[in-house]
Write a protein that holds these residues in place. Sequence first.
Motif, PDB file in Angstrom:
ATOM      1  N   GLU A 179       0.831  -1.200   0.000  1.00  0.00           N
ATOM      2  CA  GLU A 179       0.000   0.000   0.000  1.00  0.00           C
ATOM      3  C   GLU A 179       0.872   1.259   0.000  1.00  0.00           C
ATOM      4  OE1 GLU A 179      -3.432  -0.121   2.386  1.00  0.00           O
ATOM      5  OE2 GLU A 179      -3.921   1.988   2.028  1.00  0.00           O
ATOM      6  N   ASP A 243      -6.973  -3.311  -3.498  1.00  0.00           N
ATOM      7  CA  ASP A 243      -6.170  -4.179  -2.654  1.00  0.00           C
ATOM      8  C   ASP A 243      -6.793  -5.577  -2.646  1.00  0.00           C
ATOM      9  OD1 ASP A 243      -4.104  -4.809  -1.025  1.00  0.00           O
ATOM     10  OD2 ASP A 243      -4.748  -3.588   0.684  1.00  0.00           O
ATOM     11  N   ARG A 362       5.594  -4.819   8.660  1.00  0.00           N
ATOM     12  CA  ARG A 362       4.562  -4.533   9.660  1.00  0.00           C
ATOM     13  C   ARG A 362       4.932  -5.186  10.990  1.00  0.00           C
ATOM     14  NH1 ARG A 362       0.256  -6.190   7.324  1.00  0.00           N
ATOM     15  NH2 ARG A 362      -0.492  -4.194   6.530  1.00  0.00           N
TER      16      ARG A 362
END
Length: 404
Positions: A179, A243, A362
Amino acid sequence: MDEKKILLVEDDGAQSALLALELKRLGFRVETAREAPAACARVEKELFDAVVTDLRLGTGDGLTVLASVKSSQPETGVVVITGHGSIDNAVAAMKAGAFDYMTKPVEPEELALSLRKSIEHRDLVGEVRRLRAEVRERQGFAKIISASPAMERVLELVAKVASTDATVLVTGESGTGKELVARAIHENSPRRDGSFVAINCGALPEGLLESELFGHVKGSFTGADRNKRGLFEEASGGTLFLDEITETTPGLQVKLLRALQEGEIRRVGDNHPVKISARVVAASNRDLLKLVAEGKFRDDLYYRLKVFPIAIPPLRERPEDVPILAESFLKRARVRTGSSASRFSPAAIKAMGAYAWPGNVRELEHAVERSLIMASGPRVELADLPPEIAAVSAPTRRKKSRAA
Ligand SMILES: Nc1ncnc2c1ncn2[C@@H]1O[C@H](COP(=O)(O)OP(=O)(O)OP(=O)(O)O)[C@@H](O)[C@H]1O
Ligand SMILES: [Mg+2]
């Protein structure tokens, strides 16, 4: 409040003096000019907070003054004053970019209000521009942190494709930054002032997703009580980020393919085609080629999306990025948590370097945040890291991440 500087352009000496006096009384600093050439000369040299001009002047006219302001200080608002019965002129002035117009006789209070509004408007426009630039800085390229040749290549691709309208397919494991890359493409494209609209195709059932993407007309299904524009239209002039594209049903895939190929869509319940001008960036963390081979993803859509593929490597294949990402997340989280720890111990850095990061960037981001909460001293120690990461460096190296 500081005094705002106004230029008042009026050829009638008596009216000008009277109005200037009133505006001063209302808190403005007033400069005056009698004719268009003099007024134009001043706005070219001096910045005003707002300009008031009569439309009819002895030499030249108010439209000339307006044009001069628009070209030399476009942010400055111009209020135009017209004699009565010349509404056509007022309309022309508004079309030429005047902020407001007033007919004579002018109420000083009313004029003051309009001037204040124009100044407020100018300040807001400036602020929006500043905030946009700030967000761009934070979300765009500036935010993609990397020190590895692998990510350098990704950034090169982003830079190359950004200026085009090509459809981009970003692939990579979960948490690799898909993203972020999609946003960087948008922020570095000529579409950056348009919107970046993101939708997770896996989050909605087919019918809802279709009406989200393409919009619908009133009465096309139960609950459709009004016409609604879809995200393709919302993203006009901007970028639509699809997405988890693999989570779409075959029926929807056909419709997406048609939208991409023909540059137009049909709202649910409507037969009229609507032209679209959104640039599409799609993302997936799954093996698309395999899904195509298994018949779970349409090959024609796959080839249409894959015009410009960008594959983001998993974090374990770019170990150079781990320390620099960890440092940057540490800095960011410190501000938020108010923690006193400002660096990692060598053992902690070694452990992070040896860990396999199945959740990629992440996971690293969250690990750093957590360890900062755990840390009590000036350093983040090995023991402050999540156990599965700390455990990696305990036995001999190379046997990676069994603890994970
Ligand atoms: N190179 C990078 N520099 C700075 N931050 C990054 C980088 N890569 C990823 N991140 C951060 O890691 C988090 C995950 O990134 P992102 O949401 O873009 O991943 P993703 O590939 O879309 O994941 P998913 O498949 O789970 O949706 C975000 O907070 C993002 O800002
Ligand atoms: Mg994502």
